[in-house]
Design a protein around this motif. Sequence first.
Motif, PDB file in Angstrom:
ATOM      1  N   MET A   1       0.844  -1.169   0.000  1.00 51.57           N
ATOM      2  CA  MET A   1       0.000   0.000   0.000  1.00 51.57           C
ATOM      3  C   MET A   1       0.895   1.240   0.000  1.00 51.57           C
ATOM      4  O   MET A   1       1.804   1.337   0.805  1.00 51.57           O
ATOM      5  CB  MET A   1      -0.898  -0.030   1.238  1.00 51.57           C
ATOM      6  CG  MET A   1      -1.790   1.179   1.387  1.00 51.57           C
ATOM      7  SD  MET A   1      -2.978   1.430   0.084  1.00 51.57           S
ATOM      8  CE  MET A   1      -4.311   0.415   0.619  1.00 51.57           C
ATOM      9  N   PRO A   2       0.645   2.178  -0.879  1.00 47.36           N
ATOM     10  CA  PRO A   2       1.456   3.405  -0.909  1.00 47.36           C
ATOM     11  C   PRO A   2       1.241   4.239   0.353  1.00 47.36           C
ATOM     12  O   PRO A   2       0.220   4.131   1.028  1.00 47.36           O
ATOM     13  CB  PRO A   2       0.955   4.144  -2.150  1.00 47.36           C
ATOM     14  CG  PRO A   2      -0.387   3.572  -2.433  1.00 47.36           C
ATOM     15  CD  PRO A   2      -0.385   2.174  -1.904  1.00 47.36           C
ATOM     16  N   THR A   3       2.232   5.058   0.654  1.00 47.32           N
ATOM     17  CA  THR A   3       2.117   6.000   1.757  1.00 47.32           C
ATOM     18  C   THR A   3       2.062   7.411   1.187  1.00 47.32           C
ATOM     19  O   THR A   3       2.502   7.645   0.058  1.00 47.32           O
ATOM     20  CB  THR A   3       3.296   5.858   2.742  1.00 47.32           C
ATOM     21  OG1 THR A   3       4.522   6.038   2.020  1.00 47.32           O
ATOM     22  CG2 THR A   3       3.290   4.493   3.418  1.00 47.32           C
ATOM     23  N   PHE A   4       1.513   8.328   1.976  1.00 44.86           N
ATOM     24  CA  PHE A   4       1.298   9.684   1.496  1.00 44.86           C
ATOM     25  C   PHE A   4       1.734  10.706   2.546  1.00 44.86           C
ATOM     26  O   PHE A   4       1.661  10.450   3.744  1.00 44.86           O
ATOM     27  CB  PHE A   4      -0.187   9.930   1.189  1.00 44.86           C
ATOM     28  CG  PHE A   4      -0.734   9.055   0.108  1.00 44.86           C
ATOM     29  CD1 PHE A   4      -0.627   9.428  -1.221  1.00 44.86           C
ATOM     30  CD2 PHE A   4      -1.350   7.854   0.415  1.00 44.86           C
ATOM     31  CE1 PHE A   4      -1.133   8.616  -2.224  1.00 44.86           C
ATOM     32  CE2 PHE A   4      -1.853   7.039  -0.578  1.00 44.86           C
ATOM     33  CZ  PHE A   4      -1.742   7.425  -1.905  1.00 44.86           C
ATOM     34  N   ASP A   5       2.145  11.855   2.066  1.00 40.31           N
ATOM     35  CA  ASP A   5       2.428  13.010   2.908  1.00 40.31           C
ATOM     36  C   ASP A   5       1.903  14.231   2.169  1.00 40.31           C
ATOM     37  O   ASP A   5       1.608  14.154   0.979  1.00 40.31           O
ATOM     38  CB  ASP A   5       3.928  13.136   3.162  1.00 40.31           C
ATOM     39  CG  ASP A   5       4.256  13.927   4.408  1.00 40.31           C
ATOM     40  OD1 ASP A   5       3.323  14.451   5.055  1.00 40.31           O
ATOM     41  OD2 ASP A   5       5.445  14.042   4.734  1.00 40.31           O
ATOM     42  N   ARG A   6       1.773  15.350   2.864  1.00 33.33           N
ATOM     43  CA  ARG A   6       1.239  16.568   2.259  1.00 33.33           C
ATOM     44  C   ARG A   6       2.096  17.751   2.672  1.00 33.33           C
ATOM     45  O   ARG A   6       2.438  17.878   3.848  1.00 33.33           O
ATOM     46  CB  ARG A   6      -0.203  16.799   2.716  1.00 33.33           C
ATOM     47  CG  ARG A   6      -1.140  15.703   2.266  1.00 33.33           C
ATOM     48  CD  ARG A   6      -2.388  15.605   3.129  1.00 33.33           C
ATOM     49  NE  ARG A   6      -2.176  15.476   4.561  1.00 33.33           N
ATOM     50  CZ  ARG A   6      -1.872  14.342   5.205  1.00 33.33           C
ATOM     51  NH1 ARG A   6      -1.725  13.230   4.542  1.00 33.33           N
ATOM     52  NH2 ARG A   6      -1.718  14.320   6.513  1.00 33.33           N
ATOM     53  N   LEU A   7       2.402  18.616   1.711  1.00 32.38           N
ATOM     54  CA  LEU A   7       3.086  19.862   2.024  1.00 32.38           C
ATOM     55  C   LEU A   7       2.083  20.839   2.635  1.00 32.38           C
ATOM     56  O   LEU A   7       0.870  20.715   2.427  1.00 32.38           O
ATOM     57  CB  LEU A   7       3.691  20.486   0.768  1.00 32.38           C
ATOM     58  CG  LEU A   7       4.779  19.689   0.043  1.00 32.38           C
ATOM     59  CD1 LEU A   7       5.296  20.475  -1.154  1.00 32.38           C
ATOM     60  CD2 LEU A   7       5.922  19.342   0.980  1.00 32.38           C
ATOM     61  N   ALA A   8       2.593  21.836   3.345  1.00 30.70           N
ATOM     62  CA  ALA A   8       1.721  22.853   3.947  1.00 30.70           C
ATOM     63  C   ALA A   8       0.876  23.551   2.888  1.00 30.70           C
ATOM     64  O   ALA A   8      -0.299  23.850   3.119  1.00 30.70           O
ATOM     65  CB  ALA A   8       2.562  23.861   4.726  1.00 30.70           C
ATOM     66  N   ALA A  33      -4.344   5.253  -5.531  1.00 27.17           N
ATOM     67  CA  ALA A  33      -3.641   4.326  -4.640  1.00 27.17           C
ATOM     68  C   ALA A  33      -3.738   2.887  -5.159  1.00 27.17           C
ATOM     69  O   ALA A  33      -2.747   2.139  -5.128  1.00 27.17           O
ATOM     70  CB  ALA A  33      -4.199   4.427  -3.223  1.00 27.17           C
ATOM     71  N   ASP A  34      -4.916   2.508  -5.642  1.00 27.97           N
ATOM     72  CA  ASP A  34      -5.076   1.165  -6.217  1.00 27.97           C
ATOM     73  C   ASP A  34      -4.130   0.966  -7.391  1.00 27.97           C
ATOM     74  O   ASP A  34      -3.508  -0.089  -7.537  1.00 27.97           O
ATOM     75  CB  ASP A  34      -6.511   0.935  -6.679  1.00 27.97           C
ATOM     76  CG  ASP A  34      -7.499   0.792  -5.530  1.00 27.97           C
ATOM     77  OD1 ASP A  34      -7.069   0.588  -4.375  1.00 27.97           O
ATOM     78  OD2 ASP A  34      -8.719   0.900  -5.804  1.00 27.97           O
ATOM     79  N   ASP A  35      -4.019   1.990  -8.249  1.00 29.05           N
ATOM     80  CA  ASP A  35      -3.144   1.899  -9.415  1.00 29.05           C
ATOM     81  C   ASP A  35      -1.677   1.800  -8.996  1.00 29.05           C
ATOM     82  O   ASP A  35      -0.902   1.037  -9.587  1.00 29.05           O
ATOM     83  CB  ASP A  35      -3.344   3.094 -10.340  1.00 29.05           C
ATOM     84  CG  ASP A  35      -4.724   3.116 -10.982  1.00 29.05           C
ATOM     85  OD1 ASP A  35      -5.442   2.087 -10.937  1.00 29.05           O
ATOM     86  OD2 ASP A  35      -5.096   4.175 -11.524  1.00 29.05           O
ATOM     87  N   LEU A  36      -1.277   2.573  -7.984  1.00 28.65           N
ATOM     88  CA  LEU A  36       0.100   2.480  -7.482  1.00 28.65           C
ATOM     89  C   LEU A  36       0.391   1.083  -6.950  1.00 28.65           C
ATOM     90  O   LEU A  36       1.452   0.518  -7.205  1.00 28.65           O
ATOM     91  CB  LEU A  36       0.343   3.505  -6.375  1.00 28.65           C
ATOM     92  CG  LEU A  36       0.617   4.935  -6.794  1.00 28.65           C
ATOM     93  CD1 LEU A  36       0.600   5.851  -5.576  1.00 28.65           C
ATOM     94  CD2 LEU A  36       1.947   5.045  -7.515  1.00 28.65           C
ATOM     95  N   THR A  37      -0.557   0.534  -6.216  1.00 26.43           N
ATOM     96  CA  THR A  37      -0.385  -0.797  -5.637  1.00 26.43           C
ATOM     97  C   THR A  37      -0.272  -1.856  -6.726  1.00 26.43           C
ATOM     98  O   THR A  37       0.582  -2.744  -6.648  1.00 26.43           O
ATOM     99  CB  THR A  37      -1.559  -1.125  -4.689  1.00 26.43           C
ATOM    100  OG1 THR A  37      -1.581  -0.148  -3.646  1.00 26.43           O
ATOM    101  CG2 THR A  37      -1.422  -2.502  -4.094  1.00 26.43           C
ATOM    102  N   ALA A  38      -1.100  -1.757  -7.754  1.00 28.42           N
ATOM    103  CA  ALA A  38      -1.078  -2.735  -8.845  1.00 28.42           C
ATOM    104  C   ALA A  38       0.200  -2.630  -9.672  1.00 28.42           C
ATOM    105  O   ALA A  38       0.679  -3.631 -10.211  1.00 28.42           O
ATOM    106  CB  ALA A  38      -2.302  -2.559  -9.730  1.00 28.42           C
ATOM    107  N   GLY A  39       0.743  -1.425  -9.781  1.00 28.54           N
ATOM    108  CA  GLY A  39       1.997  -1.241 -10.506  1.00 28.54           C
ATOM    109  C   GLY A  39       1.906  -1.361 -12.012  1.00 28.54           C
ATOM    110  O   GLY A  39       2.906  -1.608 -12.674  1.00 28.54           O
ATOM    111  N   ASN A  40       0.713  -1.156 -12.565  1.00 29.08           N
ATOM    112  CA  ASN A  40       0.526  -1.287 -14.018  1.00 29.08           C
ATOM    113  C   ASN A  40       0.230   0.047 -14.689  1.00 29.08           C
ATOM    114  O   ASN A  40      -0.379   0.090 -15.751  1.00 29.08           O
ATOM    115  CB  ASN A  40      -0.615  -2.268 -14.314  1.00 29.08           C
ATOM    116  CG  ASN A  40      -0.296  -3.650 -13.837  1.00 29.08           C
ATOM    117  OD1 ASN A  40       0.842  -4.114 -13.957  1.00 29.08           O
ATOM    118  ND2 ASN A  40      -1.273  -4.333 -13.266  1.00 29.08           N
ATOM    119  N   GLY A  41       0.611   1.146 -14.068  1.00 26.50           N
ATOM    120  CA  GLY A  41       0.308   2.459 -14.621  1.00 26.50           C
ATOM    121  C   GLY A  41      -1.008   2.971 -14.065  1.00 26.50           C
ATOM    122  O   GLY A  41      -1.730   2.265 -13.367  1.00 26.50           O
TER     123      GLY A  41
END
Length: 97
Positions: A1-8, A33-41
């Motif tokens: 599962m990808p992780t996320f952060d946010r700039l101010a 996020a689903d697309d990142l997890t699948a890794g297929n673009g």
Amino acid sequence: MPTFDRLAAFLRDFDRLSPSQKAAFLHSVRGFADDLTAGNGFRKSLRVKKMAGHQDIWEMSWAADGRATFEYGDEVQPGHPHIVWRRIGTHDICTRP
């Protein structure tokens, strides 16, 4: 599962969105996020692409005139992409991503 952060800047931009815009973005992020997890673009509807003139910054469309910019950060969890959200709003944010 990808992780996320946010700039101010992203947090300030997000606070200015309407409730329906926030909901649309959050819905799009689930697919992102689903697309990142699948890794297929990324699915075509998100129109994810590198920003011209900004080597490491990407943009994603979450509505007809809804854009969010991001960059890939160092992995927080090994083997999982880490996304840093930079800006969110209309296409106008692309002038200062």
